[in-house]
Design a protein around this motif. Structure first.
Motif, PDB file in Angstrom:
ATOM      1  N   ALA A  27      11.710 109.625  -0.629  1.00  0.00           N
ATOM      2  CA  ALA A  27      10.392 109.205   0.497  1.00  0.00           C
ATOM      3  C   ALA A  27       9.276 111.244   0.617  1.00  0.00           C
ATOM      4  N   GLU A  28       9.724 112.023   0.678  1.00  0.00           N
ATOM      5  CA  GLU A  28       8.908 112.945   0.922  1.00  0.00           C
ATOM      6  C   GLU A  28       8.540 113.228  -0.838  1.00  0.00           C
ATOM      7  N   ALA A  29       9.244 112.792  -1.954  1.00  0.00           N
ATOM      8  CA  ALA A  29       8.419 112.702  -3.188  1.00  0.00           C
ATOM      9  C   ALA A  29       7.630 112.435  -3.383  1.00  0.00           C
ATOM     10  N   ALA A  30       7.592 110.918  -2.879  1.00  0.00           N
ATOM     11  CA  ALA A  30       6.455 109.490  -3.331  1.00  0.00           C
ATOM     12  C   ALA A  30       5.336 110.349  -2.388  1.00  0.00           C
ATOM     13  N   MET A  31       5.550 110.620  -1.422  1.00  0.00           N
ATOM     14  CA  MET A  31       4.549 111.450  -0.330  1.00  0.00           C
ATOM     15  C   MET A  31       3.763 111.888  -1.286  1.00  0.00           C
ATOM     16  N   ALA A  32       4.849 112.872  -1.719  1.00  0.00           N
ATOM     17  CA  ALA A  32       3.589 114.381  -2.351  1.00  0.00           C
ATOM     18  C   ALA A  32       2.925 113.955  -2.787  1.00  0.00           C
ATOM     19  N   GLU A  33       3.475 113.220  -4.439  1.00  0.00           N
ATOM     20  CA  GLU A  33       2.361 112.798  -5.755  1.00  0.00           C
ATOM     21  C   GLU A  33       1.553 111.460  -4.990  1.00  0.00           C
ATOM     22  N   LEU A  34       1.627 111.036  -3.791  1.00  0.00           N
ATOM     23  CA  LEU A  34       0.705 110.099  -3.597  1.00  0.00           C
ATOM     24  C   LEU A  34      -0.042 111.028  -2.856  1.00  0.00           C
ATOM     25  N   ARG A  35      -0.098 111.997  -2.001  1.00  0.00           N
ATOM     26  CA  ARG A  35      -1.411 112.774  -1.757  1.00  0.00           C
ATOM     27  C   ARG A  35      -2.360 113.966  -2.641  1.00  0.00           C
ATOM     28  N   ASN A  36      -1.500 114.185  -3.714  1.00  0.00           N
ATOM     29  CA  ASN A  36      -2.200 114.206  -5.337  1.00  0.00           C
ATOM     30  C   ASN A  36      -3.025 113.926  -5.808  1.00  0.00           C
ATOM     31  N   TRP A  37      -2.485 112.611  -5.542  1.00  0.00           N
ATOM     32  CA  TRP A  37      -3.216 111.095  -6.249  1.00  0.00           C
ATOM     33  C   TRP A  37      -5.082 111.323  -5.150  1.00  0.00           C
TER      34      TRP A  37
END
Length: 343
Positions: free
Chosen positions: A179-189
């Protein structure tokens, strides 16, 4: 008595025309060197890619027209400068220098006051000037609406995806590292999305400065009224109230304000007030959730009440302000709690 120089030869005039054509092309292409992939990337697996492409496409309108206006100003100045130099008997470098000076001057006019100047030259009287500006404002407003919708849909997609990641984590369908990895990618996008929207907002602002000059001429007083600061009042909600990204009940929830927590209210629209918490989070909530909201004045509607130039001008200013506010709200949320796993 100074010797009169012969007029420039046909071959030199042909070279001058080719040079002006190259100048025009360079001016029009100067801001078009980026590609879609360089602006928005080519990320595989981005579930909001369709909305991102839609926003990027709306930006072409604002960028292309600004460059075209500057190019027209530069070409007009170059032609005038070159012709003046040739008419005075200058040759070679003298004509080239005249064209260059004219291009610089023309670019300044085309880039700052060219719109109003061009419309005034085309108009036969004040009524025809008002009609021309009104038509341009109507077209601009329609494009601003499309850009606002595209940005709203993109942000809705991003914040709904964040909610889904939290739900997956809560249901045990994702581990916390996943979840942390997915949220970090989403924040970058999302931060890249906001950078694109900020660029478009800057283009809108530059065009808006041109329109503001014209608005002062055809609708005096409208700009000053729109520039009046929004009043704000302290308030406390009766009960816990969700803050939404936009003044729309279907918009994603970005935070919650507990009952009796001190907040600041500003006029919103469509029955919503703009709410700012003590920590700086902004969003929208139904005005009826706050007893104090009755003291807020109604915000001016975004849609023009008719096609006259004054109402079109006022709604154009409101649309620009609303888009800028939307970008600012998304920026603060992306930098703060909008993409945290726990809210």
């Amino acid at each position: 008595m100074p010797r009169r120089m012969p007029p420039p030869s046909p071959s030199f005039r042909a070279r001058l025309r080719r040079g002006l054509a190259m100048l025009t092309a360079a001016a029009m292409l100067a801001g078009c060197v980026t590609t879609r992939d360089s602006r928005i990337g080519s990320d595989a697996g981005d579930s909001c890619r369709t909305q991102l492409v839609a926003l990027d496409s709306t930006g072409n309108f604002f960028a292309a027209d600004m460059l075209r206006g500057a190019a027209v100003g530069a070409v007009g100045g170059a032609l005038l400068g070159g012709l003046l130099a040739a008419a005075t008997g200058q040759r070679g470098s003298g004509v080239a220098a005249g064209a260059g000076i004219g291009a610089v001057a023309g670019g300044v006019v085309g880039g700052t006051a060219g719109y109003l100047s061009a419309r005034q030259q085309q108009a036969t009287d004040q009524a025809s000037l008002n009609l021309a500006v009104a038509n341009d404002l109507a077209a601009e407003n329609a494009q601003l609406d499309r850009t606002q919708v595209a940005f709203d849909q993109l942000m809705d997609c991003r914040f709904n995806t964040a909610r889904q990641i939290r739900a997956e984590l809560g249901a045990g369908r994702m581990t916390r590292p996943q979840a942390e990895a997915a949220m970090a990618e989403l924040r970058n996008w999302t931060q890249r999305d906001i950078q694109l929207a900020t660029t478009i907002n800057g283009q809108i602002g530059r065009r808006g400065a041109e329109f503001d000059t014209a608005i002062e001429t055809v609708a005096p007083g409208v700009k000053q009224a729109a520039a009046a600061p929004k009043p704000s009042i302290p308030a406390r909600p009766r009960a816990t109230v969700p803050l939404r990204l936009r003044p729309d009940a279907s918009s994603p929830e970005v935070a919650r304000v507990p009952a009796r927590e001190a907040v600041t209210l500003r006029p919103g629209r469509d029955g919503f007030a703009q709410v700012e918490t003590a920590s700086g989070v902004r969003g929208y909530a139904p005005a009826q959730a706050f007893p104090e909201a009755a003291r807020l004045p109604d915000a001016a509607p975004v849609a023009a009440q008719g096609g006259d130039v004054r109402s079109l001008a006022a709604s154009n200013i409101a649309r620009r302000d609303n888009f800028s506010d939307s970008v600012g709200t998304a920026t603060r949320l992306a930098e703060g709690q909008g993409f945290e796993l726990a809210t």
